[in-house]
Motif scaffolding. Structure first.
Motif, PDB file in Angstrom:
ATOM      1  N   VAL B 344      -5.173 -65.304 -39.869  1.00  8.73           N
ATOM      2  CA  VAL B 344      -3.951 -66.065 -39.623  1.00  8.73           C
ATOM      3  C   VAL B 344      -2.893 -65.183 -38.962  1.00  8.73           C
ATOM      4  N   ARG B 345      -2.759 -63.969 -39.493  1.00  3.85           N
ATOM      5  CA  ARG B 345      -1.730 -63.082 -38.971  1.00  3.85           C
ATOM      6  C   ARG B 345      -2.013 -62.709 -37.512  1.00  3.85           C
ATOM      7  N   SER B 346      -3.268 -62.353 -37.228  1.00  5.81           N
ATOM      8  CA  SER B 346      -3.630 -61.987 -35.858  1.00  5.81           C
ATOM      9  C   SER B 346      -3.419 -63.154 -34.910  1.00  5.81           C
ATOM     10  N   ALA B 347      -3.861 -64.344 -35.311  1.00  4.10           N
ATOM     11  CA  ALA B 347      -3.735 -65.513 -34.443  1.00  4.10           C
ATOM     12  C   ALA B 347      -2.267 -65.777 -34.124  1.00  4.10           C
ATOM     13  N   ARG B 348      -1.416 -65.649 -35.154  1.00  6.72           N
ATOM     14  CA  ARG B 348       0.015 -65.870 -34.931  1.00  6.72           C
ATOM     15  C   ARG B 348       0.574 -64.859 -33.955  1.00  6.72           C
ATOM     16  N   ARG B 349       0.182 -63.610 -34.135  1.00  3.26           N
ATOM     17  CA  ARG B 349       0.710 -62.567 -33.247  1.00  3.26           C
ATOM     18  C   ARG B 349       0.239 -62.772 -31.815  1.00  3.26           C
ATOM     19  N   ILE B 350      -1.003 -63.176 -31.669  1.00  6.47           N
ATOM     20  CA  ILE B 350      -1.525 -63.412 -30.324  1.00  6.47           C
ATOM     21  C   ILE B 350      -0.687 -64.482 -29.634  1.00  6.47           C
ATOM     22  N   VAL B 351      -0.458 -65.586 -30.323  1.00 13.37           N
ATOM     23  CA  VAL B 351       0.285 -66.690 -29.725  1.00 13.37           C
ATOM     24  C   VAL B 351       1.705 -66.257 -29.366  1.00 13.37           C
ATOM     25  N   GLN B 352       2.299 -65.457 -30.255  1.00 17.97           N
ATOM     26  CA  GLN B 352       3.668 -65.000 -30.015  1.00 17.97           C
ATOM     27  C   GLN B 352       3.723 -64.025 -28.829  1.00 17.97           C
ATOM     28  N   ALA B 353       2.787 -63.099 -28.806  1.00 18.47           N
ATOM     29  CA  ALA B 353       2.841 -62.027 -27.805  1.00 18.47           C
ATOM     30  C   ALA B 353       2.464 -62.519 -26.410  1.00 18.47           C
ATOM     31  N   ARG B 354       1.568 -63.493 -26.321  1.00 22.24           N
ATOM     32  CA  ARG B 354       1.088 -63.878 -24.991  1.00 22.24           C
ATOM     33  C   ARG B 354       2.121 -64.682 -24.207  1.00 22.24           C
ATOM     34  N   ARG B 355       3.199 -65.105 -24.883  1.00 24.29           N
ATOM     35  CA  ARG B 355       4.269 -65.778 -24.154  1.00 24.29           C
ATOM     36  C   ARG B 355       4.902 -64.824 -23.146  1.00 24.29           C
ATOM     37  N   GLY B 356       4.977 -63.551 -23.538  1.00 25.75           N
ATOM     38  CA  GLY B 356       5.646 -62.597 -22.673  1.00 25.75           C
ATOM     39  C   GLY B 356       4.697 -61.748 -21.830  1.00 25.75           C
ATOM     40  N   THR B 357       3.523 -61.461 -22.367  1.00 31.33           N
ATOM     41  CA  THR B 357       2.612 -60.532 -21.697  1.00 31.33           C
ATOM     42  C   THR B 357       1.225 -61.146 -21.578  1.00 31.33           C
ATOM     43  N   ARG B 358       0.504 -60.676 -20.570  1.00 28.46           N
ATOM     44  CA  ARG B 358      -0.889 -61.055 -20.475  1.00 28.46           C
ATOM     45  C   ARG B 358      -1.673 -60.115 -21.368  1.00 28.46           C
ATOM     46  N   LEU B 359      -2.513 -60.678 -22.219  1.00 38.19           N
ATOM     47  CA  LEU B 359      -3.186 -59.832 -23.198  1.00 38.19           C
ATOM     48  C   LEU B 359      -4.544 -59.342 -22.710  1.00 38.19           C
ATOM     49  N   GLY B 360      -4.741 -58.053 -22.800  1.00 41.90           N
ATOM     50  CA  GLY B 360      -6.045 -57.463 -22.556  1.00 41.90           C
ATOM     51  C   GLY B 360      -6.484 -56.758 -23.821  1.00 41.90           C
ATOM     52  N   GLU B 361      -7.565 -56.002 -23.728  1.00 40.32           N
ATOM     53  CA  GLU B 361      -8.097 -55.348 -24.922  1.00 40.32           C
ATOM     54  C   GLU B 361      -7.063 -54.403 -25.557  1.00 40.32           C
ATOM     55  N   VAL B 362      -6.357 -53.655 -24.703  1.00 40.28           N
ATOM     56  CA  VAL B 362      -5.375 -52.688 -25.217  1.00 40.28           C
ATOM     57  C   VAL B 362      -4.278 -53.395 -26.005  1.00 40.28           C
ATOM     58  N   GLU B 363      -3.775 -54.491 -25.443  1.00 41.70           N
ATOM     59  CA  GLU B 363      -2.705 -55.226 -26.115  1.00 41.70           C
ATOM     60  C   GLU B 363      -3.211 -55.788 -27.447  1.00 41.70           C
ATOM     61  N   LEU B 364      -4.437 -56.310 -27.434  1.00 42.19           N
ATOM     62  CA  LEU B 364      -4.983 -56.876 -28.670  1.00 42.19           C
ATOM     63  C   LEU B 364      -5.028 -55.811 -29.761  1.00 42.19           C
ATOM     64  N   ARG B 365      -5.466 -54.616 -29.367  1.00 40.14           N
ATOM     65  CA  ARG B 365      -5.498 -53.531 -30.352  1.00 40.14           C
ATOM     66  C   ARG B 365      -4.105 -53.225 -30.876  1.00 40.14           C
ATOM     67  N   LYS B 366      -3.145 -53.212 -29.971  1.00 44.67           N
ATOM     68  CA  LYS B 366      -1.770 -52.931 -30.400  1.00 44.67           C
ATOM     69  C   LYS B 366      -1.252 -54.000 -31.361  1.00 44.67           C
ATOM     70  N   LEU B 367      -1.709 -55.210 -31.183  1.00 47.62           N
ATOM     71  CA  LEU B 367      -1.287 -56.287 -32.078  1.00 47.62           C
ATOM     72  C   LEU B 367      -1.953 -56.179 -33.441  1.00 47.62           C
ATOM     73  N   GLY B 368      -2.911 -55.256 -33.533  1.00 54.59           N
ATOM     74  CA  GLY B 368      -3.593 -55.084 -34.805  1.00 54.59           C
ATOM     75  C   GLY B 368      -4.769 -56.028 -34.977  1.00 54.59           C
ATOM     76  N   VAL B 369      -5.253 -56.613 -33.879  1.00 52.67           N
ATOM     77  CA  VAL B 369      -6.415 -57.489 -33.977  1.00 52.67           C
ATOM     78  C   VAL B 369      -7.660 -56.603 -34.084  1.00 52.67           C
ATOM     79  N   VAL B 370      -8.443 -56.816 -35.129  1.00 53.44           N
ATOM     80  CA  VAL B 370      -9.644 -56.005 -35.305  1.00 53.44           C
ATOM     81  C   VAL B 370     -10.756 -56.621 -34.465  1.00 53.44           C
ATOM     82  N   LEU B 371     -11.257 -55.835 -33.509  1.00 53.90           N
ATOM     83  CA  LEU B 371     -12.188 -56.425 -32.546  1.00 53.90           C
ATOM     84  C   LEU B 371     -13.651 -56.277 -32.933  1.00 53.90           C
ATOM     85  N   LYS B 372     -13.909 -55.606 -34.030  1.00 53.88           N
ATOM     86  CA  LYS B 372     -15.285 -55.315 -34.394  1.00 53.88           C
ATOM     87  C   LYS B 372     -16.187 -56.548 -34.273  1.00 53.88           C
TER      88      LYS B 372
END
Ligand code: SF4
Lengths: 250, 428
Positions: B344-372
């Protein structure tokens, strides 16, 4: 480059920040007045800024109107991390907020927003933990005392919680690391600095009995078949246990 | 029953209460009163964790562990040879007030064995709660257990004092209940739940009209199901939970891995409690409550039981590979929630962050999304994050690879051990 000395807390810091904005300083530096004395800085090199309630409140309104209440709370929590250099980081964060407005909240991957958010989260997590980890003991008939040693300066953040909760006794929560205490006298609370114990606080008779009952309850709460000390340690790191009576028992 | 000293009775009555896994102090938000003791926090607060890693939030005790009934799964059943003890209401009140004032606890969770009759027993519980509220002005959290078969008037009274009410279904099907708890017909458990649910809705509506209307169990009701004592499939259990959440608006269903609390030959002999299964059920429960899944999506006739190798969301995704990968810069929030490893937390952050920036792998990591795990189900800016495209079996292999070691229980976050801090604490 100008150096601003502020009075200890977040309010004081905001006043110094407002002063630097008014002076149009492009690269101010902020020091706590207590640290300034220690570092041997002379008043000549410093701009001493007094903490003025109205100035803080005016800045708060301005920032909340520009960005949001949450972003302001984030700044406040981050400040209480007490981390070295947090003032510089916050200066950048608050200025960016005034400049970008609501967009600030979406800038999660951009510095200094990323760092400030991370630090604030850490502090808020610890503050939440300490709502549970404060242990009062009755040192004399009716007076409650608790000692804590949190990593961040969470005491001002959690004191109002205890005012709403233990309203029928006077109490003191003492942060040993920062030598400050929140003191409640049944009417209101205040933060007092420079508090040191001259002797180990006493202990009423009832205190010994209830602490012992709690220790027994604590031992018996655990289900043997589910024994899992690693999980326990994850939630209650060893560094916190010194002040938790259930971990200090026999 | 009062012959033992207080400290020993506390041990006996804590031991008898501890198999009830509910520990939450959440769901009620009440400011303190000037000059009085107690407040409640919506998120709940844990005060300590015992050696089994379970959180201690409430003083969880029985008023007495003596019981006229003989439920096979229960430590306190009549036929079990254990020491019996009881507290007086005054003793429970003093313990609660003094523990609370020292900030050991968030409040009281009081349950009991059945003495004389259901009504008599229920009255005893209510007497304690009333004394706490009316005499001591205690404003902290109170969770009361309902006694099956108690008069509806008493149930209504209990909810005036308690923040939360609960009655344990314990065994998922009526057949099991009949076999192992012959004294408890299913209806005696379900009827009060239905009544409580109605009263909660009513009081909520009344309080909208007037803030002075009395509260009724503002933190809602919960129940517990025992897992592994009887042969129900996970599908039956999760479908039952879904029904409880949807039609009776339960706040929580707790799952308790069956621990043989001494031999009763109506029960299976289990070498160890099925903790992993319990953990998977909590994960599935989380998916029902916070991730928009329906029970039939997770389990069906062909898959009546949860896969012990993966979490239920990964399991679902592997069976629905045609829906993936999804684009992290575009996918709806609800779709992101269905990506394995995205909480839930990651999904919320993704939605919030992508309004301003285009998200790539680096950004996802910065948001704390665990990509494993998530990487195999996502594209970012059109680029698949999982490297080479894998088919089902290969993907299973990949997802399992890091966990070659058998799943270790000490690494599992047992959700039962946490208060329901909020939706975000149970990331999947
Ligand atoms: S009625 Fe309750 S306490 Fe009594 S044996 Fe059954 S489950 Fe145990």
């Amino acid at each position: 480059m100008a150096r601003y000395a502020y009075e200890g807390d977040f309010e004081g810091f905001l006043c110094a920040l407002v002063a630097s904005l008014e002076n149009g300083d492009g690269q101010p530096e902020f020091v706590r007045d207590s640290d300034a004395a220690e570092a041997g800085l002379f008043s000549g090199e410093l701009c001493q800024v007094p903490a003025v309630r109205e100035v803080t409140l005016a800045f708060r309104s301005r920032f909340v109107a520009a960005v949001s209440r949450e972003a302001f709370a984030t700044a406040r929590y981050a400040f209480h991390s007490g981390k070295k250099g947090i003032e510089q980081l916050l200066w950048r964060y608050l200025l960016l907020g005034l400049e970008q407005g609501r967009l600030l909240e979406g800038m999660l991957t951009v510095e200094p927003v990323w760092s400030i958010n991370r630090i604030a989260r850490h502090v808020s997590h610890e503050a939440h933990k300490f709502k549970g980890f404060v242990r009062f003991r009755e040192v004399t008939e009716g007076f409650l005392y608790a000692s804590i040693e949190p990593e961040a300066d969470v005491l001002p953040l959690i004191a109002p919680h205890f005012v709403g909760r233990v309203g029928d006794r006077p109490w003191m929560i003492h942060d040993l690391r920062r030598r400050q205490a929140a003191v409640f006298d049944l009417r209101s609370w205040r933060l007092v600095s420079g508090i040191e114990l001259t002797a180990e606080p006493g202990c009423s008779d009832a205190e010994r009995d209830y602490a012992a009952l709690w220790q027994r309850y604590f031992r018996h709460h655990a289900i043997t078949e589910r024994h899992n000390p690693k999980l326990q340690q994850k939630h209650v790191p060893l560094r916190y246990r010194k002040h938790l009576v259930e971990f200090t028992g026999p | 029953m009062f012959s033992l000293p207080l400290e020993q009775r506390l041990e006996v009555l804590a031991d008898s209460a501890k198999y009830d896994v509910s520990c939450s102090s959440s769901g009620s938000s009440r400011a303190g009163k000037a000059g009085a003791l107690g407040s409640t926090a919506a998120s709940g607060i844990c005060h300590s964790w015992s050696a089994d890693g379970r959180c201690i939030s409430l003083l969880k005790i029985l008023l007495t562990n003596a019981c006229i009934y003989d439920c096979a799964y229960c430590l306190n059943r009549r036929s079990n040879d254990i020491p019996r003890a009881a507290f007086t209401p005054d003793e429970v009140v003093a313990l609660t007030m003094n523990f609370y004032r020292r900030n050991y606890i968030e409040g009281l969770f009081l349950s009991t064995g059945v003495l004389r009759s259901a009504d008599y027993t229920m009255e005893q519980l209510i007497a304690v709660a009333r004394r706490l509220r009316e005499v001591e002005r205690f404003n902290g959290y109170i969770h009361l257990k309902l006694v099956p078969g108690a008069d509806p008037l008493l149930v209504a009274r209990a909810g005036r004092y308690a923040d939360r009410l609960s009655i344990n279904i314990e065994l998922p099907s009526s057949r099991s209940l009949a076999l192992l708890a012959p004294d408890k017909p299913r209806e005696s458990v379900i009827a009060p739940m239905r009544q409580v649910s109605g009263l909660i809705v009513e009081s909520r509506a009344d309080r909208k009209e007037s803030r002075k209307a009395p509260r009724f169990a503002p933190a809602g009701q919960s129940t517990q199901l025992i897992v592994g004592a009887t042969p129900e499939s996970d599908r039956e259990i999760i479908t039952l939970s879904e029904g409880l959440y949807r039609s009776l608006e339960l706040k929580r269903v707790y799952y308790s891995a069956f621990i043989p609390v001494s031999s009763d030959n109506r029960l299976p002999a289990l070498p160890t409690p099925p903790l992993l299964r319990e953990h998977r059920l909590y994960q599935a429960d989380w998916l029902l409550r916070f991730y928009g899944f329906a029970a039939h999506e997770l389990l069906d006739e062909a898959h009546p039981n949860l896969d012990m190798r993966f979490d239920p969301k990964s399991d679902w995704a592997l069976r629905n590979l045609q829906l993936f990968p999804v684009e992290v810069n575009r996918a709806d929030y609800e779709v992101l929630l269905r990506v394995p490893g995205v909480g839930v937390r990651s999904a919320r952050r993704i939605v919030q962050a992508r309004r301003g920036t285009r998200l790539g792998e680096v950004e996802l990591r910065k948001l704390g999304v665990v990509l494993k795990r998530a990487r195999y189900f996502l594209t970012a800016g059109g680029r698949y994050l999982g490297g080479i495209r894998l088919d089902g079996p290969q993907l299973i292999e990949r997802l399992l690879a890091p966990a070659r070691r058998p799943a270790r229980l000490d690494q599992l976050e047992l959700f039962a051990a946490l208060p329901d801090l909020s939706a975000v604490s149970g990331e999947l």
